[in-house]
Motif scaffolding. Structure first.
Motif, short mmCIF file in Angstrom:
data_model
loop_
_atom_site.label_atom_id
_atom_site.label_comp_id
_atom_site.label_asym_id
_atom_site.label_seq_id
_atom_site.Cartn_x
_atom_site.Cartn_y
_atom_site.Cartn_z
N ASP A 211 0.82 -1.21 0.00
CA ASP A 211 0.00 0.00 0.00
C ASP A 211 0.85 1.26 0.00
O ASP A 211 0.36 2.36 0.30
N ASP A 212 2.12 1.14 -0.34
CA ASP A 212 3.00 2.30 -0.42
C ASP A 212 2.48 3.27 -1.47
O ASP A 212 2.03 2.87 -2.55
N SER A 213 2.58 4.58 -1.20
CA SER A 213 2.22 5.58 -2.20
C SER A 213 3.48 5.97 -2.97
O SER A 213 4.60 5.85 -2.46
N LEU A 214 3.29 6.46 -4.20
CA LEU A 214 4.44 6.82 -5.02
C LEU A 214 5.23 7.95 -4.37
O LEU A 214 6.47 7.91 -4.32
N LEU A 215 4.56 8.97 -3.85
CA LEU A 215 5.27 10.09 -3.23
C LEU A 215 6.07 9.63 -2.02
O LEU A 215 7.21 10.06 -1.81
N ALA A 216 5.47 8.74 -1.21
CA ALA A 216 6.19 8.23 -0.05
C ALA A 216 7.43 7.45 -0.47
O ALA A 216 8.50 7.56 0.15
N SER A 217 7.29 6.66 -1.54
CA SER A 217 8.42 5.88 -2.03
C SER A 217 9.52 6.79 -2.57
O SER A 217 10.71 6.58 -2.29
N VAL A 218 9.14 7.81 -3.34
CA VAL A 218 10.14 8.74 -3.89
C VAL A 218 10.87 9.45 -2.75
O VAL A 218 12.10 9.56 -2.76
N TRP A 219 10.12 9.90 -1.75
CA TRP A 219 10.75 10.62 -0.63
C TRP A 219 11.69 9.70 0.14
O TRP A 219 12.76 10.12 0.58
#
Length: 303
Positions: A211-219
């Motif tokens: 359930d990771d979000s893309l923004l969270a992963s990029v950060w």
């Protein structure tokens, strides 16, 4: 989600660990801005329909990864020209520019992305091949479309696991996309992608799972320090040397598996992954081939 679509037991809570050494906030923010800027430049290029030389596309792909603070190491032989099916294990959104740095290629994407406002039109103009993942009847037409692209001399990228994994785990290669290579008599180039720390040891910080979000992963990526992306271009596999798509998928998976770190994993009681023994490439239950076997990952929709 359809029961026929593959999924990984990996989750950001149980499987993903950020680096013990974290970049300073200003540096992380600068990296984040650089990644966004480079992606926007790529979007604008697609919007105006410019066709850039392959060397420029490779350079842009490397810049995206390096801008995120991740070092890139590419080893192995240069991919051949002409129709080529590039297949790799799938860990992160970073896999896409990394494969672009190996050889610019057409990607596979979920068909519903075509209807997205603005983004759908841009993705369509970039040469993406749309597939219907959960419609079994659409599979022959999709395989034929990929085969036509290969016969036309294009390189096509697919992630046959059909889902992203944390990097300590790996899924089985699905078979259908390999039928396109057989039909087109196009070579298959396996590529092994690994993320490691400069001081040694596997890194799961770039993983984009569950359930990771893309923004969270990029950060998380731009905040980490000492992450290296290792891209190992394995020897080309000739479809004619294998009996059928099952055997071809198995050979490609064997070439990509990292015996020391990437073995078959299964869910543990905590919702994460635990090690097992490497398993052969197999199809879905009941032996039915589905669009998921083509390797369009459910995370970004592009693979």
């Amino acid at each position: 989600m359809s029961v026929w679509l593959p999924s990984a037991p990996c989750s950001p809570q149980a499987c993903v660990q950020a680096s013990g050494s974290v970049a300073a906030l200003p540096r992380a923010a600068a990296r984040f801005a650089a990644v966004v800027t480079l992606v926007l430049v790529g979007v604008l290029v697609s919007l105006v329909g410019l066709r850039l030389p392959a060397r420029v596309v490779r350079s842009w792909s490397r810049w995206v990864v390096r801008a995120s603070g991740v070092r890139v190491r590419i080893s192995g032989a240069a991919p051949p020209t002409g129709g080529l099916l590039l297949v790799a294990n799938h860990v992160s959104w970073l896999d896409i520019p990394l494969l672009g740095a190996v050889r610019p290629a057409r990607m596979l994407a979920k068909s519903d992305i075509r209807a997205w406002p603005v983004v759908g039109a841009l993705v369509a103009r970039s040469g993406v091949l749309f597939i219907e993942r959960d419609r079994i009847r659409a599979l022959p037409r999709t395989v034929a479309t990929i085969g036509d692209a290969l016969r036309g001399g294009a390189a096509v990228v697919a992630f046959p696991e059909g889902s992203t994994w944390c990097g300590r785990a790996q899924g089985r290669f699905r078979r259908a996309v390999f039928q396109a290579a057989i039909d087109a008599e196009a070579a298959v180039q396996p590529v092994r992608v690994r993320y490691r720390f400069t001081e040694g040891g596997a890194s799961t910080a770039p993983a984009y799972v569950g359930d990771d979000s893309l923004l969270a992963s990029v950060w998380r990526v731009v905040s980490a320090r000492g992450v290296v992306a290792e891209v190992d271009v394995r020897p080309v596999i000739a479809p004619a040397d294998h009996l059928d798509r099952r055997a071809l998928a198995g050979a490609a998976q064997t070439a990509v598996i990292d015996v020391a770190a990437m073995v078959e994993h299964v869910p543990d009681a905590g919702g994460g992954c635990r090690g097992g023994r490497p398993g052969p490439a197999r199809g879905f239950r009941r032996g039915r081939a589905t669009g998921a076997e083509l390797g369009s990952g459910p995370r970004l929709g592009i693979s």
